[in-house]
Design a protein around this motif. Sequence first.
Motif, PDB file in Angstrom:
ATOM      1  N   ILE A 263       0.846  -1.194   0.000  1.00  0.00           N
ATOM      2  CA  ILE A 263       0.000   0.000   0.000  1.00  0.00           C
ATOM      3  C   ILE A 263       0.880   1.242   0.000  1.00  0.00           C
ATOM      4  CG2 ILE A 263      -1.861   1.206   1.198  1.00  0.00           C
ATOM      5  CD1 ILE A 263      -2.357  -1.413   2.691  1.00  0.00           C
ATOM      6  N   PRO A 264       0.670   2.139  -0.960  1.00  0.00           N
ATOM      7  CA  PRO A 264       1.512   3.338  -0.988  1.00  0.00           C
ATOM      8  C   PRO A 264       1.103   4.341   0.084  1.00  0.00           C
ATOM      9  CG  PRO A 264       0.025   3.322  -2.856  1.00  0.00           C
ATOM     10  CD  PRO A 264      -0.241   2.080  -2.091  1.00  0.00           C
ATOM     11  N   ASP A 265       1.111   3.923   1.309  1.00  0.00           N
ATOM     12  CA  ASP A 265       0.814   4.813   2.423  1.00  0.00           C
ATOM     13  C   ASP A 265       1.510   4.278   3.673  1.00  0.00           C
ATOM     14  OD1 ASP A 265      -0.118   6.363   4.455  1.00  0.00           O
ATOM     15  OD2 ASP A 265      -2.238   6.128   3.968  1.00  0.00           O
ATOM     16  N   PRO A 266       2.541   5.002   4.128  1.00  0.00           N
ATOM     17  CA  PRO A 266       3.306   4.490   5.270  1.00  0.00           C
ATOM     18  C   PRO A 266       2.485   4.383   6.554  1.00  0.00           C
ATOM     19  CG  PRO A 266       3.987   6.732   4.693  1.00  0.00           C
ATOM     20  CD  PRO A 266       3.056   6.278   3.628  1.00  0.00           C
ATOM     21  N   ARG A 267       1.307   4.999   6.575  1.00  0.00           N
ATOM     22  CA  ARG A 267       0.482   4.907   7.786  1.00  0.00           C
ATOM     23  C   ARG A 267      -0.327   3.618   7.818  1.00  0.00           C
ATOM     24  NH1 ARG A 267      -1.866  11.081   7.973  1.00  0.00           N
ATOM     25  NH2 ARG A 267       0.184  12.076   8.032  1.00  0.00           N
ATOM     26  N   ARG A 268      -0.317   2.925   6.702  1.00  0.00           N
ATOM     27  CA  ARG A 268      -1.106   1.691   6.655  1.00  0.00           C
ATOM     28  C   ARG A 268      -0.225   0.493   6.340  1.00  0.00           C
ATOM     29  NH1 ARG A 268      -4.883   3.144   2.155  1.00  0.00           N
ATOM     30  NH2 ARG A 268      -5.771   1.080   2.412  1.00  0.00           N
ATOM     31  N   ARG A 269       0.940   0.438   6.953  1.00  0.00           N
ATOM     32  CA  ARG A 269       1.830  -0.693   6.701  1.00  0.00           C
ATOM     33  C   ARG A 269       1.223  -1.986   7.207  1.00  0.00           C
ATOM     34  NH1 ARG A 269       7.907   1.613   7.963  1.00  0.00           N
ATOM     35  NH2 ARG A 269       7.935   2.954   6.157  1.00  0.00           N
ATOM     36  N   ARG A 270       1.462  -3.041   6.456  1.00  0.00           N
ATOM     37  CA  ARG A 270       0.966  -4.354   6.880  1.00  0.00           C
ATOM     38  C   ARG A 270       1.987  -5.009   7.775  1.00  0.00           C
ATOM     39  NH1 ARG A 270      -3.399  -5.131   4.393  1.00  0.00           N
ATOM     40  NH2 ARG A 270      -3.734  -4.466   2.258  1.00  0.00           N
ATOM     41  N   GLU A 271       1.541  -5.453   8.912  1.00  0.00           N
ATOM     42  CA  GLU A 271       2.480  -6.101   9.809  1.00  0.00           C
ATOM     43  C   GLU A 271       2.451  -7.607   9.651  1.00  0.00           C
ATOM     44  OE1 GLU A 271       4.785  -4.503  11.272  1.00  0.00           O
ATOM     45  OE2 GLU A 271       3.943  -2.553  10.735  1.00  0.00           O
ATOM     46  N   ASP A 272       1.288  -8.139   9.264  1.00  0.00           N
ATOM     47  CA  ASP A 272       1.221  -9.595   9.130  1.00  0.00           C
ATOM     48  C   ASP A 272       1.481  -9.985   7.683  1.00  0.00           C
ATOM     49  OD1 ASP A 272      -1.069  -8.385   8.219  1.00  0.00           O
ATOM     50  OD2 ASP A 272      -2.261 -10.207   8.494  1.00  0.00           O
ATOM     51  N   LEU A 273       1.705 -11.252   7.487  1.00  0.00           N
ATOM     52  CA  LEU A 273       1.999 -11.749   6.158  1.00  0.00           C
ATOM     53  C   LEU A 273       0.725 -12.330   5.577  1.00  0.00           C
ATOM     54  CD1 LEU A 273       4.432 -11.879   4.414  1.00  0.00           C
ATOM     55  CD2 LEU A 273       4.987 -14.084   5.403  1.00  0.00           C
TER      56      LEU A 273
ATOM     57  N   ILE B 211      17.036   1.222  -0.373  1.00  0.00           N
ATOM     58  CA  ILE B 211      16.127   0.507  -1.265  1.00  0.00           C
ATOM     59  C   ILE B 211      15.881   1.384  -2.490  1.00  0.00           C
ATOM     60  CG2 ILE B 211      13.825  -0.515  -1.513  1.00  0.00           C
ATOM     61  CD1 ILE B 211      15.033  -1.901   0.757  1.00  0.00           C
ATOM     62  N   VAL B 212      16.204   0.866  -3.661  1.00  0.00           N
ATOM     63  CA  VAL B 212      15.948   1.591  -4.894  1.00  0.00           C
ATOM     64  C   VAL B 212      14.717   0.959  -5.535  1.00  0.00           C
ATOM     65  CG1 VAL B 212      16.849   2.148  -7.175  1.00  0.00           C
ATOM     66  CG2 VAL B 212      18.397   2.025  -5.224  1.00  0.00           C
ATOM     67  N   SER B 213      13.700   1.748  -5.823  1.00  0.00           N
ATOM     68  CA  SER B 213      12.509   1.152  -6.417  1.00  0.00           C
ATOM     69  C   SER B 213      11.709   2.192  -7.183  1.00  0.00           C
ATOM     70  CB  SER B 213      11.624   0.541  -5.322  1.00  0.00           C
ATOM     71  OG  SER B 213      10.482  -0.036  -5.895  1.00  0.00           O
ATOM     72  N   HIS B 214      10.967   1.725  -8.190  1.00  0.00           N
ATOM     73  CA  HIS B 214      10.072   2.639  -8.880  1.00  0.00           C
ATOM     74  C   HIS B 214       8.676   2.502  -8.288  1.00  0.00           C
ATOM     75  CE1 HIS B 214       9.137  -1.142 -10.869  1.00  0.00           C
ATOM     76  NE2 HIS B 214       7.998  -0.602 -11.201  1.00  0.00           N
ATOM     77  N   GLN B 215       8.518   1.576  -7.352  1.00  0.00           N
ATOM     78  CA  GLN B 215       7.195   1.283  -6.831  1.00  0.00           C
ATOM     79  C   GLN B 215       6.960   1.998  -5.518  1.00  0.00           C
ATOM     80  OE1 GLN B 215       7.026  -3.049  -7.087  1.00  0.00           O
ATOM     81  NE2 GLN B 215       4.832  -2.809  -6.737  1.00  0.00           N
ATOM     82  N   LEU B 216       6.016   2.912  -5.513  1.00  0.00           N
ATOM     83  CA  LEU B 216       5.740   3.681  -4.305  1.00  0.00           C
ATOM     84  C   LEU B 216       5.292   2.801  -3.157  1.00  0.00           C
ATOM     85  CD1 LEU B 216       3.961   6.576  -6.142  1.00  0.00           C
ATOM     86  CD2 LEU B 216       6.036   6.808  -4.787  1.00  0.00           C
ATOM     87  N   GLY B 217       4.568   1.733  -3.481  1.00  0.00           N
ATOM     88  CA  GLY B 217       4.079   0.834  -2.441  1.00  0.00           C
ATOM     89  C   GLY B 217       5.223   0.203  -1.665  1.00  0.00           C
ATOM     90  N   VAL B 218       6.234  -0.260  -2.386  1.00  0.00           N
ATOM     91  CA  VAL B 218       7.384  -0.903  -1.746  1.00  0.00           C
ATOM     92  C   VAL B 218       8.120   0.094  -0.860  1.00  0.00           C
ATOM     93  CG1 VAL B 218       9.609  -2.013  -2.198  1.00  0.00           C
ATOM     94  CG2 VAL B 218       7.637  -2.585  -3.603  1.00  0.00           C
ATOM     95  N   ILE B 219       8.288   1.310  -1.367  1.00  0.00           N
ATOM     96  CA  ILE B 219       8.959   2.359  -0.601  1.00  0.00           C
ATOM     97  C   ILE B 219       8.168   2.653   0.680  1.00  0.00           C
ATOM     98  CG2 ILE B 219       9.592   4.822  -0.647  1.00  0.00           C
ATOM     99  CD1 ILE B 219      11.448   3.272  -2.437  1.00  0.00           C
ATOM    100  N   ALA B 220       6.856   2.775   0.541  1.00  0.00           N
ATOM    101  CA  ALA B 220       6.023   3.112   1.700  1.00  0.00           C
ATOM    102  C   ALA B 220       6.068   2.021   2.756  1.00  0.00           C
ATOM    103  CB  ALA B 220       4.574   3.347   1.255  1.00  0.00           C
TER     104      ALA B 220
END
Lengths: 325, 322
Positions: A263-273, B211-220
């Motif tokens: 998810i491109p939002d650091p406030r909603r990081r997934r902790e579980d797999l 981490i080098v990435s073009h993917q915003l999700g991975v960065i976040a």
Amino acid sequence: MSALLNIANLSVCFPLAFGLMDIFSPRRERHLRVLEDVSLDLGQGETLGLVGESGSGKTTLARAVLGLVPRSAGDIAFDGEMIVGRSEGAFRTMRRKAAMMFQDPVASLSPRLKVGTLLVEPFIIHGEPVASRRETAERLLALVGLPAAFAERYPHELSGGQARRVGVARALALNPRMVLADEPTAGLDVSVQGDILNLMTRLKGEFGLSYIVVTHDLALVRHVSDRLAIMYLGRLVELGPTADVFRAPRHPYTRALLDAEPIPDPRRRREDLAIEGEIPSILNRPSGCEFHTRCRFARESCRNEAPDFTQDASGSAVRCHYPLE
Amino acid sequence: MTDPLLSVQGLSVNFRTPHGFVHALRNVDMQASAGEVIGIVGESGCGKSTLASAIANLLPGNAGIAAGRIRFRDNDVLRLDADAQRRLRGREIAMVFQDPMTAFSPVLTIGQQLIEFQHQMTGIGKAEKRQRAEAMLVRVGISDARLRLDGFPHEMSGGMRQRVAIAAALLMNPSLLIADEPTTALDVTLEAQIIHLLRALRRDYNGAIVIVSHQLGVIAELCDRVYVMYAGEVVELAPIDDIFHRPRHPYTQALLDCDPARLNQRGAVLPTIAGEIPDLTALPDGCVFAPRCSFADDRCRVPQVLTYVSDAHAARCHRVQP
């Protein structure tokens, strides 16, 4: 909505090399069952997203529909006409009306031909007369928003997005009714991805196209497809309207796929797999429900009995003993 | 704050090509401290991989450093001789690449290679190196680690190879780990697993990770601080939350807007960034993003400088006021 394409119980299997030692292991699988009993319809003007991990059979399904890989069982009907036999000829009429956009746009264009020649190739292959090659190429280039001068370029002189546009133009050359797009945005930057999808959406409206979009990118299909079909180990495991599938996935695999998307939002990081393990080998298909080895909800019966693909009144379907609510 | 572990100062890199010099990196500043996970994000051609290669001193032969320096601990990385560079890479700086297949030799077993990677570890025997390799495979979540040591790279799936590549990178306990698009070649479920693994590793790792990435999700999902690059320049740098919730550079904003994963509603038209990245052989005088920027005006015709809006947040745009 009348169906443009009907696929019924389609299976594809490839024979494996058979050696002397195999006599001593009679239980070894002799066929690679890539596609198992797939039934699917595509409506007029519909966009269907075909989703799964690598090895799920999604590309094989698209190719089998066009006869690019031979089917071993099942029926395909296009525009009400059953395709009889497995020969090239049986599919030739259909391929005029159903085009493929291949996964790697540069690799799917001959490096020795100029874009202009590549664009009139479909006409030559299908024996369609072309009044003026140059005008045809220019018309197709204009259609996908490329300047006419591109007809003189070679594929290696194109950027990823431009090559993709040429792929779209080639697919549309013969005025098809259906386009099968295999990973149409793979390898493109996000800012260019939107361009290609917007182009595909515009052309769909202009030409009344139906699409099958093969992809592993869920965020992408969410925005372009009307219905989603999720595949696992060569079988359909879930089918339903896109919005419904995203809102309330019913198969645990679909749910795991949705949960695995970063998810491109650091406030909603997934902790579980979301899901452990890897897709099993199709040479060694698990017993019962083939997803039970990775399913966090698996019960005893899942190991022994294979679930059916049960379709409800609304056309949604799921292959699971205990679908999620 | 203590001195950063890695410090890139005013780095400019050119590539010699038949069409002239490609100015792939221009005046790039970047820092990484121990314990930090740094993200470098941008689209193809923005210079993010060139930056990663420059830090590891793995630039291709036609690349030249036009200006700037790279300090790692007390070393001036670009001035070290070849031997010292190799030692630095072997012990202190490790890299994980996008395609895990090419990271290994196809003709040697995993065990042979993981032992060979430790050749700078003098004073311990082969048996002990093998044990360390096995322990590292267990740490990155490879089942049957002992059996895998005797297997070949082609016998493993892509996800497993990437795990082994991470294990190989961590074997020498480097203080800087650079991962260039570590999940791009993987399926989404495996990508989630590798993200999970990298997160678990950082808990008991006290070096820095880039981490080098073009993917915003991975960065976040992974990073603490982010550098956004465009056409060879850092256009914005900020703590992760600021990048995603208070972006200041129009490019960062546009990049975020384009990501389909951020759109919850299905719309008729997907947002895009009009235009193309500039020709890096002939750059415009002013802001490199101006030709594609919806806010561009006369003030964009002069070169832009990084303006800080807070201690750790800066953007290369005149619209940003401190």
